[in-house]
Structure formats: structure tokens, C-alpha cells
Design a protein around this motif. Structure first.
Motif: not given
Length: 361
Positions: A350-361
Motif C-alpha cells: 500500500y505504501l508503494a501505491l501511495s508512492e505511485e500516486g505522488v509520482s503522478k502529480r
């Protein structure tokens, strides 16, 4: 070097009633906190069988209807802004559209089409209509499937794009479970089989009771842990079969782990699951388990040397045979079960999913 940013994660759950989905969500929230995340847990209904550990920020919306829940959930999150959370996990897909967060996912805890209840025969279109509605619910949405069976159902039956589905298993707090399993508390007398599940028709406790009556072992008792609308029917069946001295209706228990730990065997006879917590918890505390090959979950757990203890749904004779066999001999529980379901490892996905979200901003 810049210090690593502390991730903000929001999670929505309908309530904290004593059921599997709620326990899964709460365990996830607590694991993410231990991994250093800031976690807001939005709880729609004020039902509190479970108590969150310190660090989980519970936001009790105390709503009484779906409409009110949608409005208050949206308002509460909107105040923070769409990029306040690095990831938002939604445990009920119908609330997905109202969550104003950029990086959000649906967490799917059941096998959707397996839980469809067919209407009367003359309503021949009922199932097809329900499947169409499910397809709309999950269309073009990123989802987390808690088992391979859920993933296959979403992709093959509901036509969710494979790239939109992540498979992440149920999290289990191994230390907390084993500590609770060793704690003091009331226990049934003598040797017993335990079944931990709500007392509803889909859990097929009637099959377990009938299997008990068919077993060669007539000394062992059956303890049903849970509550539900089918209890009166189950009590009537017990009386009809003359098993009053061997079946115990235990009711709700805030610590079922000591009951699992001290049982000779656990049984899951469901006709539909997602990723069955009680089955996994049994194996984690070292108690043999028998389960039905329902959609989905058990067939992904009772594999290899444990496969003989997986039986067809509704086959009372096979269930009784497997229960007798498990009481006499059971293989060593494989170490991969502990490694696969450790909440610390699950939280990292889940933390990896949150990192992906940050990278897409």
C-alpha cells in the motif's frame, strides 16, 4: 539528502462491527501506522466491536443512511483538498465516486458475482441485470483484490481491465494474534471443533452441524462463534438431530484467537468468501483447518499437503470425512502462510501505491 516524506493515507470503512472486512481494514490501518504513515480512518456508522490501536486517527461520521454517508464523507475529505492524501482506500465501491481524492482505490473483499442472490425464476433477467450493475460499479476504477479468485472474477466476469487490478492479500498482525491466542478467558470443556463466522445462511453452518452428526468421532463437540439471523434455524436443526449436548452456540467473542488456539480443529463450510480470515488465522495459530472449495480463497490456502482438507461446497459426507481425518492426522502447517499474510509486508504494498500516486502529480 531530503528526508523521506511521511505518507498520508485515508481509509474508508462502513463500521467497526465484528466482521471480516472491518477487521481487515483496521489491521491494515494499524500496520500502516507502524510503518510510519499518517492514517485517517473514516468510519461511516457508529458501530464499535473493534477498538483501533493508538496512532490510527478515527473520524467517526456517525451517519444513519447511505445518502447521509455520501454527503458527509465527501464534505469531510473536501475540506482537506484532493491531494492531501497520497492514497485513499475505499472498502465499499459505491462510495468511490464521492471521494474527492486524486489517488484512490477500491478494496474488494468478496468475490462479487458469487454473492449475487438470484430472484424468483420468473425474473430470469435478475442475475444478468445484477452483473451489469456490478460491471458499472467497477468499470474504469483501480481496485485491490484480496485473493486470486476475486481478481479472476473482476477480470473474467465483470470485465475489469487487468491493469486496473492489484492483488494484495489480507493483512494479519501476527504478534497481536499470537498474544491474544495465549491470553486467559473462558473455554469450552473437552475437545472441540470451532467455526468462527456470522450465523447466516451463506456460511452454511447447517452443513457443519450435519457433518458433526455423520462423523465417526462422537466425542468431540462443535463450538459456533458468532451471531446472525440464522441462529434460530440452526438451533432447531441441532434439536432435530439430537446434538444439543455436542453443539455450543458461543455467541460473539472479542478474542476468538484463544478459542482457535485451543481447538482441535477449525471448520469453514461457506458457499462464498473472498479471502477467509478465520481459515488463515487458524493456520497462523497452529490449529488444523478444513474448508469448502468456495469462491474464493480456500483453494489458494489449502494447497499441496493441505489439499485433502478442501472439500466441495455442500458435500456433508466429504466434510465429515475430512473433519475425522484432520482430528487424527494433519500435516505440518507450511511456513509460507506466515510470510505471505504478515501485515508488515502487506502494508509495504500500500505504501508503494501511495508512492505511485505522488509520482503522478
Amino acid at each position: 539528502m531530503q528526508p523521506e516524506k511521511q505518507r498520508r493515507i485515508g481509509i474508508m470503512v462502513t463500521s467497526l462491527m465484528g466482521a471480516g472486512t472491518e477487521k481487515t481494514i483496521l489491521t491494515l490501518a494499524e500496520a500502516l501506522v507502524r510503518e510510519g504513515a499518517l492514517v485517517d480512518l473514516y468510519v461511516l456508522r457508529d458501530h464499535r466491536d473493534y477498538t483501533p490501536q493508538a496512532g490510527v486517527n478515527c473520524i467517526w461520521l456517525k451517519t444513519s443512511s447511505n445518502r447521509e454517508a455520501r454527503i458527509r464523507l465527501k464534505q469531510s475529505i473536501s475540506e482537506k483538498g484532493k491531494d492531501y492524501y497520497d492514497l485513499f482506500v475505499i472498502s465499499n465501491a459505491k462510495y468511490y465516486p464521492v471521494v474527492p481524492v486524486t489517488n484512490k482505490v477500491c478494496s474488494v473483499h468478496i468475490t462479487p458475482t458469487a454473492w449475487i442472490t438470484d430472484g424468483p425464476r420468473w425474473k430470469f433477467w435478475s442475475r444478468a441485470r445484477k452483473i451489469r450493475n456490478l460491471r458499472k460499479k467497477f468499470a474504469a476504477r483501480p481496485v485491490i483484490a484480496l485473493s486470486g479468485g476475486i481478481r479472476n472474477d473482476l477480470v473474467n466476469n465483470l470485465k475489469v481491465l487487468p491493469e486496473n487490478v492489484r492483488q494484495i492479500v489480507n493483512p494479519f498482525d501476527l504478534k497481536a494474534i499470537r498474544t491474544a491466542a495465549e491470553s486467559d478467558g473462558n473455554l469450552p470443556e473437552g475437545r472441540y471443533i470451532v467455526s468462527i463466522a456470522s450465523l447466516n445462511v451463506r456460511k452454511r453452518h447447517a452443513d457443519t452441524i450435519r457433518a458433526l452428526g455423520c462423523m465417526q468421532n462422537t466425542e468431540v463437540s462443535l463450538v459456533l462463534v458468532g451471531r446472525g439471523e440464522d441462529e434460530n434455524n440452526l438451533r432447531a436443526l441441532v434439536n432435530e438431530m439430537g446434538l444439543q449436548e455436542r453443539v455450543i452456540f458461543w455467541g460473539w467473542d472479542g478474542n476468538p484467537y484463544r478459542l482457535l488456539k485451543n481447538a482441535a480443529l477449525s471448520v469453514l463450510a461457506s458457499e462464498a468468501e473472498g479471502s477467509p480470515r478465520a481459515l488463515i488465522e487458524s493456520l497462523l495459530v497452529g490449529t488444523p483447518a478444513v474448508a469448502t472449495d468456495c469462491p474464493s480463497g480456500p483453494s489458494e490456502i489449502l494447497i499441496d499437503e493441505l489439499a485433502p482438507f478442501l472439500v466441495p461446497v455442500g458435500d456433508v459426507s466429504a466434510l465429515a470425512t475430512a473433519m475425522d481425518r484432520a482430528l487424527c492426522e494433519y500435516p505440518k502447517i507450511p511456513a509460507w502462510i506466515e510470510k505471505r499474510f504478515d501485515s508488515a509486508e502487506v502494508a509495504k504494498y500500500y505504501l508503494a501505491l501511495s508512492e505511485e500516486g505522488v509520482s503522478k502529480r
